[in-house]
Every structure is written in structure tokens, then in C-alpha cells.
Design a protein around this motif. Sequence first.
Motif, PDB file in Angstrom:
ATOM      1  N   VAL A 115      27.484   7.250   2.883  1.00  0.00           N
ATOM      2  CA  VAL A 115      28.162   8.551   2.869  1.00  0.00           C
ATOM      3  C   VAL A 115      27.287   9.665   3.447  1.00  0.00           C
ATOM      4  CG1 VAL A 115      29.766   7.986   1.017  1.00  0.00           C
ATOM      5  CG2 VAL A 115      27.504   8.879   0.441  1.00  0.00           C
ATOM      6  N   THR A 119      28.313  11.874   6.569  1.00  0.00           N
ATOM      7  CA  THR A 119      28.435  13.320   6.376  1.00  0.00           C
ATOM      8  C   THR A 119      27.689  14.071   7.464  1.00  0.00           C
ATOM      9  OG1 THR A 119      28.608  13.047   3.968  1.00  0.00           O
ATOM     10  CG2 THR A 119      28.036  15.234   4.785  1.00  0.00           C
ATOM     11  N   ALA A 138      37.395   4.952   1.736  1.00  0.00           N
ATOM     12  CA  ALA A 138      36.771   5.154   0.426  1.00  0.00           C
ATOM     13  C   ALA A 138      35.538   6.055   0.542  1.00  0.00           C
ATOM     14  CB  ALA A 138      36.401   3.805  -0.185  1.00  0.00           C
ATOM     15  N   LYS A 139      34.779   5.894   1.630  1.00  0.00           N
ATOM     16  CA  LYS A 139      33.608   6.745   1.837  1.00  0.00           C
ATOM     17  C   LYS A 139      34.031   8.165   2.204  1.00  0.00           C
ATOM     18  CE  LYS A 139      30.963   2.776   3.558  1.00  0.00           C
ATOM     19  NZ  LYS A 139      30.283   2.182   4.748  1.00  0.00           N
ATOM     20  N   VAL A 141      36.799   9.761   1.452  1.00  0.00           N
ATOM     21  CA  VAL A 141      37.380  10.459   0.299  1.00  0.00           C
ATOM     22  C   VAL A 141      36.275  11.131  -0.517  1.00  0.00           C
ATOM     23  CG1 VAL A 141      38.533  10.106  -1.920  1.00  0.00           C
ATOM     24  CG2 VAL A 141      39.478   9.064   0.149  1.00  0.00           C
ATOM     25  N   GLU A 142      35.161  10.446  -0.611  1.00  0.00           N
ATOM     26  CA  GLU A 142      34.031  10.946  -1.396  1.00  0.00           C
ATOM     27  C   GLU A 142      33.418  12.210  -0.790  1.00  0.00           C
ATOM     28  OE1 GLU A 142      29.685   9.242  -2.938  1.00  0.00           O
ATOM     29  OE2 GLU A 142      31.237   7.848  -2.253  1.00  0.00           O
ATOM     30  N   ILE A 143      33.516  12.364   0.527  1.00  0.00           N
ATOM     31  CA  ILE A 143      32.834  13.483   1.195  1.00  0.00           C
ATOM     32  C   ILE A 143      33.799  14.434   1.898  1.00  0.00           C
ATOM     33  CG2 ILE A 143      30.724  12.131   1.545  1.00  0.00           C
ATOM     34  CD1 ILE A 143      31.603  11.652   4.445  1.00  0.00           C
ATOM     35  N   ARG A 144      35.071  14.237   1.711  1.00  0.00           N
ATOM     36  CA  ARG A 144      36.072  15.017   2.461  1.00  0.00           C
ATOM     37  C   ARG A 144      35.885  16.523   2.289  1.00  0.00           C
ATOM     38  NH1 ARG A 144      41.359  13.891   4.518  1.00  0.00           N
ATOM     39  NH2 ARG A 144      41.846  15.654   5.871  1.00  0.00           N
TER      40      ARG A 144
END
Length: 553
Positions: A115, A119, A138-139, A141-144
Motif C-alpha cells: 500500500v 500510495t 483491496a489495497k 480501498v485501504e488508501i483511497r
Amino acid sequence: MLEKRPTYEETYRDFRWRIPSAYNIAVDACDRWADTDPDRLAILNRRADGASETWSYRRLSLASNRFANVLAAQGIGRGDRVGILLPQSPETVVAHFGTYKVAGVALPLAVLFGVEALTYRLQNAGAKAVVTNAAGLAKLVEIRDRLPDLKIVFNIEGGGPAGVVDFHQALAEASSQVAPAVTGPDDPAMMIYTSGTTGPPKGALHGHRVLLGHLPGFQFAQEFFPVPGDFMWTPADWAWAGGLLNALLPSLTFGVPVLAYKFEKFDPELAFWLMAHYGIRNAFVPPTALKMLRSVDNPRGRFDLKLRTLGSAGEALGSETYEWAKSALDLTVNEFYGQTECNIVLASCAMLGVSRPGAIGKAAPGHEVAIIDESGVPLAPGILGQIAVKRPDPVMFLEYWDRPEATEEKFIGDWMTTGDQGIMDDEGYVFFVGRDDDVITSSGYRIGPAEIEDCLAGHPAVALAAVVGKPDPLRTEIVKAYVRLAPGVNGSPDLADEIRAFVRNRLSAHEYPREIAFVSEIPLTTSGKVIRRFFRQKAQAEAAEEQARKNWE
């Protein structure tokens, strides 16, 4: 097309660049074939369930037209960056070509990125869209919430949360007709981030001409590709310049099909099976993967291989693996060299007699390469210096994204520096010694780790090795090797002594590793290179701890 002459000298001398004023990668590598030979095979995709699906040039062309229209409907067009976070798959190619058709900038992203790596790249590039799968989603979504420029995410495996669109459904609802944007050779087409060995990763921005710039070196290393029956495969990630520009895009440009397969983890047995089962004729296999293939006994006896050519690049191949391929595969590996910023500028071609164990090739047709000193002056044969490429050159990057000072620092006059140390011999062969920060200084000697790693690979107990300099108060540095042993082999002091003696006898007394550590894993970059930086830091920490202990005593 690179025209074959009787000798390397004539082939190099007679080559001329012909760069058109209007050029678009998608039109040349896809639409041109779709118009003249629509049913021609472009991609043979082996899915995870073992089934195979075929993609013709027409199918690729229509799908990428649809994606271009989808992007345009979102207001994404000329100069906008589109992230492509996918493994080898037809959708990866569709995303690339669709982006080029709206004059966007494709941003390949390795599926192995975590991530933080994602990013940084997506923030730095200001990507407006990303095409990915469920694992990549999935990755994201974590950093959106850390990606303010990101407007839309496409998932090739379905939908998702708000702002995520089903890729295939969006394509099905879009028109298959589009007029590709008119682009020039210097218009931005793709941006590939460097590994960041010195400072944060930098986005190497390339124009559409980058594909044209790859073609002569690619043809040279693949024995004047194409010939009837050629069929390309590489285990390299298509997000890496190696997989994308040393295999995928040049092959499609020449009308040669490419096998797509997603490795969860590189499997040497499966790699040989794939090549035999699908009748692969041409392969680009990075040196680390080739070294792993050496673990398979009697490959020609066990697999019905049809290989015609085998190219390798990304790090030094070494003479041990070169000789293994000749013996085990009855093939001469054509090693070549380049960087994300300027690729396939040195190359080998056994068909023309340009092949030497341990060398990374001669200047490929169309490129001027030299070994230079710190002032940019070309050095005489046999003298260690930095490998450099002269501009202008069609394969050379436009700039580092948003880093004008780094772009300027990359050049000494008209020479693009590589940060790689090398030596050129009297015949023009270049021998890679190591990255500037990889070269080991020991007792006044400058030692390249690649040659030692290659020698270590020749020991039957060694699967893979990383060699670095460990700080030493007497010798400045000593050579230290971190060794991953072959399956079933246990490390011991006696084995370490045996390996040390093996290297000392085959190389020299100043190059053998004074220390050997057995490790369970050797981290690799997404492009399959050994991360020496990891072990260099480890060795430095070990040295500091040892010195602190001595001070305490």
C-alpha cells in the motif's frame, strides 16, 4: 525493421532511424494488424483454471476502443495518468491500448506493490483512474482517501464500493468505434517508476517513440525476430519495463502472439512445462529466473522445447548461467542491457557472432554507448567507468516526472549516465561490474558483486546469492555473501569453507567472500533483481554491532 547484414559492423553501420511525425503505440501495435489481418492471434491467455482463451488483434482493438470511450466519458484524456495494477492478462493490454488511444499516460504498477509503494506512485503521478483486480482493489480501498486525484477505479473481476466500476460491464456498454487521438513521437505515453535505489522512486516519462526505440535492439537480441512460427513468452511482470518493452509490446508490433500467464510465484518446472506445452519459440527470461531454471534436471530430455531464441536482461547474467544454457538448452542466451530510462542499448546476437560469456553485449544498432569518467569523457578500453548513452536517442526517456533537477543530474553533457560501472574491451563488448553503490572497495581493489554471485551460482549447493561489502577497519570493506542453499542442503561451517575455496580458486584471492551467511530467503525486486541494498544495510548493522562489542570489551 532491422536489416540483417553479414556482420555486426555492417548491421550497426547501415541502420537508420525513421521516426514518423505522427505515431501512436496502440495504432502501430494493435490497430494496424486488426485492419489488415483481423483474426491474427495476439494474446493466448492461460487462465488460473487451466483453460486457455485467444484474443485476436481485432478483439484487442475493439476492446481497447471501448475502454478509450469509457475513459473519455469520465473526462480522462490527453496527458492524464491511468494506473494499471494487473498481472499478465488480456485486460492489461486493453488498458494500455485504450489509454494510448485517448493520448493518456499508462502507469504500470506491479501487483506485488504494497500500500505504501502504491500510495507514493499514485499520489506522485496524480493518477485519475486505475484498472485493477480484486486483490489490487483491496489495497486501493485501504488508501483511497489518500488519493485526491483518483476519480474512478475499474475492477476486472466485478464491481465494488462506491467509485468502483465493473470493467467488463463498462466496456460492454461503450461504443466499439473510436478515432484514436493523434499523437506525436514525443507526446507522453507511459510512465514507469524506477526502483528508487537512491532516494524515492522517480517516474520515468516516455513518449510514444519509446516503442520504436526498442525495436532494433529487441530484434537484434531475438535473432532478427520475427520469423514464421515465432511465439513470445516471458515470466517477467508486464508492469516492469522488461516484461512490457522487452517482450509484450515489440512482439505485438511485429504481429507475433504472446502467451499470458500469471505466476503466483515463479515455478521452474511449470515454466518449462508452459514453454513446451504451448510451443514457445522466443523467450525473455531475467537472469534470476534463469538461475532458478537451473534447478530442473535434464530439461531437454523431459520437456519437448521448441525455443529458437532466449534473451535475458535486468542484471548481470554471468558466465555460469550462460554456459548452463548452452549445455542444458542448446541455446546461446543473448544478454542485453538497458534501464527504465533508456532500454536495450547494449545487446548480443549469437547469429552474428556477437556473444561472449560474462558480457552484456555491444552497442545495439541505433545507439551510441560508451564508458565515461566523471567529466563525461569516454574512456579507453579496459578502464573502469560509468556506462553512458548518448542523446538524442528514440528510446530515451523524456524526463523524470515533476523532478527537473533529477532529470538534469542524469546527464553529463549529451551523455545519459546510468549509475552502472562497466568496462569495455577492445572489441566493443561491455562487462557490467555493478551499480555505483554496489561496487565493493577492499584493500584498494574495486570489486563487482555480479561476478562473485555468478561464481557462487556454479556451486551445486547454492540456489541464489547476494554479495555486498561489509565495513571493515583494516580493508575498508570485506566481501560478504548471503547464500540461499539448494533444496535439501543444510548449511554448516564446513560448507561455508568449501564455498569460499570454490570462489577463491575460480576467481581470485581478493574476490572470494571472507564471510558467508546462510539465509532462508533472498528478497527480490518486482523485476526479479536481488535487493542488495537490504543485505548491504544488514552487513553495515552487523559491522557496527561487532565494533560496539569490541569497544565494550
